[in-house]
Design a protein around this motif. Sequence first.
Motif, PDB file in Angstrom:
ATOM      1  N   VAL A 174       4.616  -3.082   1.202  1.00  0.00           N
ATOM      2  CA  VAL A 174       5.547  -2.703   0.138  1.00  0.00           C
ATOM      3  C   VAL A 174       4.904  -2.918  -1.231  1.00  0.00           C
ATOM      4  N   LEU A 175       4.243  -4.050  -1.415  1.00  0.00           N
ATOM      5  CA  LEU A 175       3.567  -4.316  -2.693  1.00  0.00           C
ATOM      6  C   LEU A 175       2.443  -3.318  -2.941  1.00  0.00           C
ATOM      7  N   MET A 199       4.832 -10.671   6.897  1.00  0.00           N
ATOM      8  CA  MET A 199       3.833 -10.728   5.857  1.00  0.00           C
ATOM      9  C   MET A 199       3.225  -9.344   5.626  1.00  0.00           C
ATOM     10  N   VAL A 220       5.553  -7.145   3.643  1.00  0.00           N
ATOM     11  CA  VAL A 220       5.547  -7.470   2.210  1.00  0.00           C
ATOM     12  C   VAL A 220       4.298  -6.899   1.540  1.00  0.00           C
ATOM     13  N   VAL A 270       4.317   0.046   6.256  1.00  0.00           N
ATOM     14  CA  VAL A 270       5.725  -0.346   6.360  1.00  0.00           C
ATOM     15  C   VAL A 270       6.287   0.050   7.723  1.00  0.00           C
TER      16      VAL A 270
END
Length: 147
Positions: free
Chosen positions: A7-8, A1, A4, A41
């Motif tokens: 990255v977003l 999670m 993600v 990340v």
Amino acid sequence: MFLVLSVLFGWQALGIATLPIDAEESMSARTLPLFLAVAGVVLALLQILRGGPGTDTAAVSARDAWLAGALLALIVLYALALPRIGFGMATLLFLLASFRLLGERRPGLTVGVALATSLIFTFLLRVALGVYLAPGAWWVALGLAHV
């Protein structure tokens, strides 16, 4: 999670508009958000790689979920408080509330660390980096700050 979300966050950071004059600067409005995204990340990948057999990464207790939600709510309140009470006071109150939420009960320690952190970050941003920090609408309305 976390991977993600990092990255977003990085993808959104690429959309931060910069001035043409910032093209020659070593730092711009995108620098810190992109650094945070890359760090997120890297840390997420290290956490994924570190977890081996016998580690239960899916087990999250109800208290942990509540604590994460409460911290997210504090972050939202911090963002809402920034334009009203200014960076220094909002940071101080956010840190005090976070320490209390995370279980630190010694008032001398919490106030000392929160006050020192808030003052140091305000000093670094204003003096060392030359960033303008709006004093907050309430301070201006009370006549306690000059804009």
